[in-house]
Structure formats: C-alpha cells, structure tokens
Design an enzyme around this catalytic site. Sequence first.
Site, short mmCIF file in Angstrom:
data_model
loop_
_atom_site.label_atom_id
_atom_site.label_comp_id
_atom_site.label_asym_id
_atom_site.label_seq_id
_atom_site.Cartn_x
_atom_site.Cartn_y
_atom_site.Cartn_z
CG ASP A 14 -1.78 -1.18 1.50
OD1 ASP A 14 -2.39 -1.85 0.27
OD2 ASP A 14 -2.06 -1.70 2.46
CD GLU A 197 -9.49 -2.02 -1.09
OE1 GLU A 197 -10.08 -2.20 -0.02
OE2 GLU A 197 -8.62 -2.86 -1.38
#
Length: 505
Positions: A14, A197
């Site tokens: 991420d 997301e």
Amino acid sequence: MTTINPIIPGFAPDPSVTRIGDTFFLVNSTFHLFPGLPIYASKDLVNWTLIGNAINRQSQLSLHLSDTKLEPQEDGTVMLATGGLFAPTIRHDPQSGKTYIINTNVLHPENAGDKPENFIIETDDIWSDNWSDPVYFDFDGIDPSISWDDDGKSYICGSHGPGPMTTISLFEADLSTGKKLSEEKTVWKGTGGIYPEGPHIYKKDGLYYLLISEGGTFKDHMITVARSDNILGPYEAYENNPILTAAGTENYVHCTGHCDMFQDNEGHWWGVCLGMRMRGSRFHMGRESFLVTGHWEQGDWPRLDTVEVNSSHKFKNDIVKATKTGLDWLYIRDANLQHHKIEGSTIRLTASKADISQWKEPVSFVGKRQRKLEGTASVTLTLPKTGSSRAGLVIYKDEHRYTRIYYDSGNKAVCFEVVNNAKKIGRRDQEKISDESPDVRLLIEYTDDKLTFQYEEEEGVTKTLGVVDTAELSNADFVGPVIGVFAVSDDENNEAVFTDFEHEN
C-alpha cells in the site's frame, strides 16, 4: 530515470508518495507490527532510505486488537485478514509546511465485526521522526486520503462501509481537529469490481481525477479512474479502465494495484503500487512496493505502464538502508519493550509466557523484514543452565503462520517447527544436543523456493533439521515475512541471550 523494481522489497504494501522539494517520501502499511508506517526517502526513485516510522511511540495508539482472521473464500482457499494499520496516505501542504499522514487502525473486537478508527498525524519536519499523536475523525470505512482544493479547503475521501461493494465517500474536514465541515457524500461506486478502495484525488487541467483500486487486493486487483469538473462530483468513469492491472496475465509481478500517482521535478508522471512476485503457488515475500512510469497529457486521462519484471531479474536495490541504527527493528503488536534489550550485536529478551502462536498477550520477539529472495539469517543463542524455556530464530508473518528453529531447554533439544493454520500445516522435529555446550548457532537459508533450517552445536559442523517449501507459507494475506528472535518461558524473568544476529535486510 530507470525503474528498478521492487523499489521497497519485502513487507511493503500500500505505498503512497509525496514530494517535498527534490526529495520523494514513501509510506507503507504495517498492520499488526510496531513501530508502524515506515517513511522512506529518495532523490532518484531508485535508492530509498528508511528515515523513520510515523507511529513510533506506543502511546500514540494500541495494536492490541489487530489479530488475524481466517476467512474462507469461494475457491476453497483461506484469506488471512490482519487488523491494525491499513493503507496510509502521505501528503505535504506547502502553504503550512506540514506533512500529514491519514490512516485507519482496524480493530477486531471479540465477537464483533471490524471497527475502523481513522486518524490524522502530522509533522513540521519529516526528517525529525517526530509525529503528533493521532487526531481521530468520524468515518465508517478505511483507506482515507487528503486533498486540497484551490480555495484552501481540505477534503477527506475514503472507502465507505463493509465490503465487498464499498463506495467512495468524500467530505470537507478540518485536519487539525478531525471535525467534519460538510455532509459525507458518495462520489463514486467504481466500475463494478469488488472492494472499491484506496482512493486518491488529483486536480489537473481544471478537472478532478479520482483514482481507486478495485477487484480485491489479489489476482483481480486493478486501478480505475474517473473525473469531474467539481470535487464533489458527479464522476465519469474512463472508458478504457482499468489503467493498471495484471489480472488475466502470466506476469511474474501480479496483483498490481493500490496506486498513488505523482510528478517529479521535471514534470514526468509516476505511479507507486503494490505487487506480488508470484511463481506458481509461491509468493512468500507478500506485497511489495513497485514503481511504474505514468503518462498524463494535457486534457487527457492518466495512463500507467505495466510492471515488467521477470523471475530471473537481477535486483539492484535488494537492501534498504536506514539513517540510524534501530529504525528497522519490528515488534509484534503491543509488545513489552522493557523486555527487549538490544546492545550492539547482543539481544536480550525477557521471555514472555505467551508464544507467537496467539495474539491476546504480548510476546517477546524482535526482528527485521526479509528484503531479499535469497540470503541467510543466523544467531548464536547462549544455552540456559536453569529453568525451562524455548528460544530461537523464526520467520514470522502472523499468529497463524511461522516457521522456526529453537532450543527447548526442557527437552535439551534443538527443535524445528512450521505452522500454517490456513493450510492446516503443522510439522515439528527435534534433535537432542549436549547441555554441556555453551551455545548453539541457529541458521536459516532462504531462496525463492525453500527455507532451510540448520544449527551448529560445534563450529564448522552444520546440521539440517528442517526444510520448508515457500508455497507452504504463501497465502492470500496482507503482510510479509519478518525474520527475528523470540523467547518463551513459564518461569518469571527468564532471559534469553542472543549474539551476532545476522540478517541481510
């Protein structure tokens, strides 16, 4: 500028990047490990240095409820969903001079669903490693990101609600207090993939571009984009979505997604994304940070190139340096740091009663990320003369998956163990050694294919006790391998002494 991937190897999911002057700063997720949210700096996007951790004080927040859930999937596999510090976004505000990280601490209360605690932390000097305590804000979701509009207003967007069909929400907020200054609004639902997301908003050429991840964070992972002439929407999807994916390919680097885009000083566009080096059923290293070239012509949509790395690629940047000793040590959840003493090449652990096979109680463990596909780790353990304890060397992912070699003083034996509860794997072996020996050298050799566990009771005589196929520890998960030492004992104040810990990270 040449892309050399992965730019942050090992446990580095991420990624998010911001540029301050001529330096790029990158942050990653850390889930259940402390310290959290490592900050890396680079001037060339090739060589990265660990300069600190944004969550570096246990008083900032608790990771106690960051256990790992076993979630069966429709294809018969089991996903391991770990709580804790999910996808952060890092942004610098040139007007105030502050650098912000916005993040979610996902709690797993017992007998309840996920509980996201969203927060903002800030620093006036990113090099200082001095980050504020969290400022919490009300948002029922994950993956928040910060945007500023031309009028100076600050906005937070994030992935709202429980999955799999989450939505992207946006609201104006006061970053200093976390207070909402507008109603929360759904601005996009994505293109139809599960788990929309990881949103980021960029303003370019008078338009607002909303970049998100869809399809879940594994083989169907992809990046899609939409745009609007108003930050509040409505957003129109790009007809050529997705702009980045490895789904449906035989690429060595798979699961590419969760991307953040940025410009260098020369105006070139880049993207950082997570990816997994997958060879068949082996992807032991988990999710790493990769760099991709971007293209964004005036008035046009952004495009991202594919991560092109093959399994024979020679990685120049396998080792990530740190600005000072100790920044790269990792502990599990809310560890008792008083029970961990690192003095030069000596590590002293006051043994915990609880083992790494559980999450409710603190454990005595300290380690470093595995950065290389091939290498070795070793340590010398002073054999205890009294009490009953287990202490040794371990490759750890979470309470359900680890493999280790250790000395069991109760049995006077060196033991090997591999555990993966998601795959119902559990093996153990042991060999008796002389309790007259002053110490034992424990070793792990690791490659893309296998992990070999060895010991030396006398110098120069190496014995292999166990071998693990890396496929045995490869799962759909959030984390990556950490190599370290641990100590467990039922006896109070039992201390394990390790010397010459060596790990090429």
